[in-house]
Design an enzyme around this catalytic site. Structure first.
Site, PDB file in Angstrom:
ATOM      1  N   CYS A 184      -3.142  -1.428   1.733  1.00 22.78           N
ATOM      2  CA  CYS A 184      -2.988  -1.227   0.294  1.00 22.78           C
ATOM      3  C   CYS A 184      -3.322  -2.465  -0.530  1.00 22.78           C
ATOM      4  O   CYS A 184      -3.332  -2.409  -1.760  1.00 22.78           O
ATOM      5  CB  CYS A 184      -1.570  -0.763  -0.007  1.00 22.78           C
ATOM      6  N   HIS A 199       3.096  -3.627  -7.632  1.00 20.65           N
ATOM      7  CA  HIS A 199       2.653  -2.748  -6.548  1.00 20.65           C
ATOM      8  C   HIS A 199       3.447  -1.452  -6.620  1.00 20.65           C
ATOM      9  O   HIS A 199       2.872  -0.373  -6.507  1.00 20.65           O
ATOM     10  CB  HIS A 199       2.833  -3.452  -5.203  1.00 20.65           C
ATOM     11  N   GLU A 229       9.945  -6.138  -4.022  1.00 21.60           N
ATOM     12  CA  GLU A 229       9.064  -6.679  -5.059  1.00 21.60           C
ATOM     13  C   GLU A 229       9.877  -7.185  -6.244  1.00 21.60           C
ATOM     14  O   GLU A 229       9.560  -8.236  -6.817  1.00 21.60           O
ATOM     15  CB  GLU A 229       8.048  -5.634  -5.520  1.00 21.60           C
ATOM     16  N   LYS A 277       1.709   3.876 -10.460  1.00 23.15           N
ATOM     17  CA  LYS A 277       1.560   4.820  -9.351  1.00 23.15           C
ATOM     18  C   LYS A 277       2.326   6.122  -9.572  1.00 23.15           C
ATOM     19  O   LYS A 277       2.090   7.100  -8.875  1.00 23.15           O
ATOM     20  CB  LYS A 277       1.971   4.153  -8.039  1.00 23.15           C
ATOM     21  N   HIS A 291      -0.347   6.768  -4.968  1.00 24.76           N
ATOM     22  CA  HIS A 291      -0.741   5.508  -4.344  1.00 24.76           C
ATOM     23  C   HIS A 291      -2.132   5.679  -3.738  1.00 24.76           C
ATOM     24  O   HIS A 291      -2.308   6.370  -2.740  1.00 24.76           O
ATOM     25  CB  HIS A 291       0.278   5.117  -3.276  1.00 24.76           C
ATOM     26  N   PHE A 351       0.489  -2.523   4.435  1.00 27.71           N
ATOM     27  CA  PHE A 351       0.958  -2.475   5.812  1.00 27.71           C
ATOM     28  C   PHE A 351       0.284  -3.597   6.604  1.00 27.71           C
ATOM     29  O   PHE A 351      -0.875  -3.928   6.374  1.00 27.71           O
ATOM     30  CB  PHE A 351       0.608  -1.139   6.459  1.00 27.71           C
TER      31      PHE A 351
END
Length: 419
Positions: A169, A309, A320, A341, A346, A405
């Site tokens: 991502c 994010h 975050e 998002k 996403h 990830f």
């Protein structure tokens, strides 16, 4: 020394997007500010047996104008089509006349987190049902994740630096950051950078479902992605692409380009913690933002807005938030922080570039987009997330975060162009 690393400046001069909420920047931006949502029940295949039955699909997609022929179009995976179209839109938006440009100095950095998953799935069916002799000779060029970058450069004869990042991502934000560095080093005058993703296929959805990573709020698709909200239960898949045109400032000024903003900083760190979970308290994300701030040469209090994010996962949003508070201290309470998002889902490897386009528009218009579906405050997520309604405010410096990830972290910092 003239034209040194520190003196060479990089600006954004073109934006291109393909999203579940719109396929051109202006309509996408208007829908985003209006609080609209592009998430619905998946139409691409029968999802009745799936735990998650919702996603942000790109609707009525027509890639034909960006491809030289129907034959070329048939030889590309959907993710490549998204990337080529977003790149073409950024090219048009930049206003550059390639026939009057040195194409050896123009590059392409369009990555993907997963690549041609549709092609992989379809050709595996062919192999099992019809045997190896019936597998398409175009299978490999269609599925490899560098092909959006490769095809776009071929179609427009762009012979400068060309790479395809892959960091889950964080892919597109890494592409933009590495393009920024490449231009700063003097190895290109202009680079089209971003990411593309098309994983709303049975294999992709089933894999993420098996991880228990996605929302199962199937009865309320448009309220399913809810970053920082106390009732968030996972992310919602999106698809599409984003590409931005980064350009060396003097090159842009010489051709009279319109400038959206100036990119001034980039951070790139690893959590070195877990294959999917973020580092405790967002430690890796905090180091990434600090690195970007150092590269930009600015104080944290100069930042106006953070495009988070913010994926709507229980753990990720908390980490975050903690990272932002670590980096910005008391100023974190004064920052506008939002995740888009909730509107797009996403978009994985495309997310960072679409969100860089959003940040560019925020700087241009002095409006920041909302975090939609923010209804139930979470005591662990206690910042100003611009809930549900867009906000006008002076946007001078932005931070754009992407975390993937594998523990990949990327941060871009941009500011209003000051001449």
């Amino acid at each position: 020394m003239a034209n040194s690393w520190t003196e060479r400046r990089v600006v954004i001069t073109g934006l291109g997007v393909v999203t579940p909420l719109g396929q051109d920047v202006e309509s996408f931006w208007a829908s985003l500010l209006a609080g609209q949502c592009g998430i619905g029940k998946i139409n691409a295949f029968d999802v009745s047996a799936y735990d998650c039955q919702i996603a942000g699909e790109v609707k009525n997609f027509d890639p034909s104008g960006a491809f030289p022929s129907p034959k070329e179009l048939r030889r590309t995976d959907r993710f490549t089509q998204f990337g080529v179209v977003a790149g073409y839109k950024a090219l048009l938006d930049s206003g550059i006349d390639l026939d009057k440009s040195n194409r050896d100095e123009i590059g392409v950095f369009i990555g993907s987190g997963i690549g041609g998953l549709y092609t992989t799935e379809e050709q595996h069916k062919v192999l099992l049902n019809k045997g190896p002799g019936r597998v398409s000779p175009f299978m490999i060029p269609m599925l490899i994740l560098n092909m959006a970058s490769g095809m776009f450069s071929m179609y427009h004869k762009l012979r400068g630096p060309n790479v395809a990042t892959c960091s889950a991502c964080a892919t597109a934000t890494h592409a933009i950051g590495e393009a920024w560095r490449t231009i700063k080093m003097g190895d290109a005058k202009m680079i089209f950078a971003g990411g593309a993703e098309a994983t709303i296929v049975p294999l992709g959805i089933s894999g993420f479902c098996a991880m228990k990573a996605m929302s199962t709020r199937n009865h309320e698709p448009q309220r399913s992605s809810r970053p920082f909200d106390a009732q968030r239960d996972g992310f919602v898949m999106g698809e599409g692409a984003g590409v931005v045109a980064l350009e060396e400032l003097e090159h842009a000024k010489a051709r009279g380009a319109r400038i959206y903003c100036e990119v001034i900083g980039y951070g790139n760190t690893a959590d070195a913690n877990h294959i999917t979970a973020p580092a405790p308290e967002g430690e890796g994300a905090a180091r990434c933002m600090k690195m970007a701030l150092r590269a930009a040469g600015i104080h944290p209090t100069e930042v106006s807005y953070i495009n988070a994010h913010g994926t709507s996962t229980p753990q990720g949003d908390v980490c975050e938030t903690q990272a932002i508070k670590t980096v910005f201290g008391e100023h974190a309470r004064k920052l506008a922080v939002s995740s888009t998002k909730g509107a797009t889902g996403h978009m994985l490897g495309a997310a960072g570039a679409v969100e860089t386009a959003i940040c560019s528009k925020a700087i241009q218009t002095n409006i920041v987009p909302p975090t939609i579906n923010y209804e139930n405050p979470d005591p662990l997520c206690d910042l100003d997330y611009v809930p549900n309604v867009a906000r006008e405010l002076p946007v001078n410096v932005i931070v754009n975060n992407s975390f993937g990830f594998g523990g990949h972290n990327a941060t871009i910092i941009a500011r209003k162009f000051l001449g």
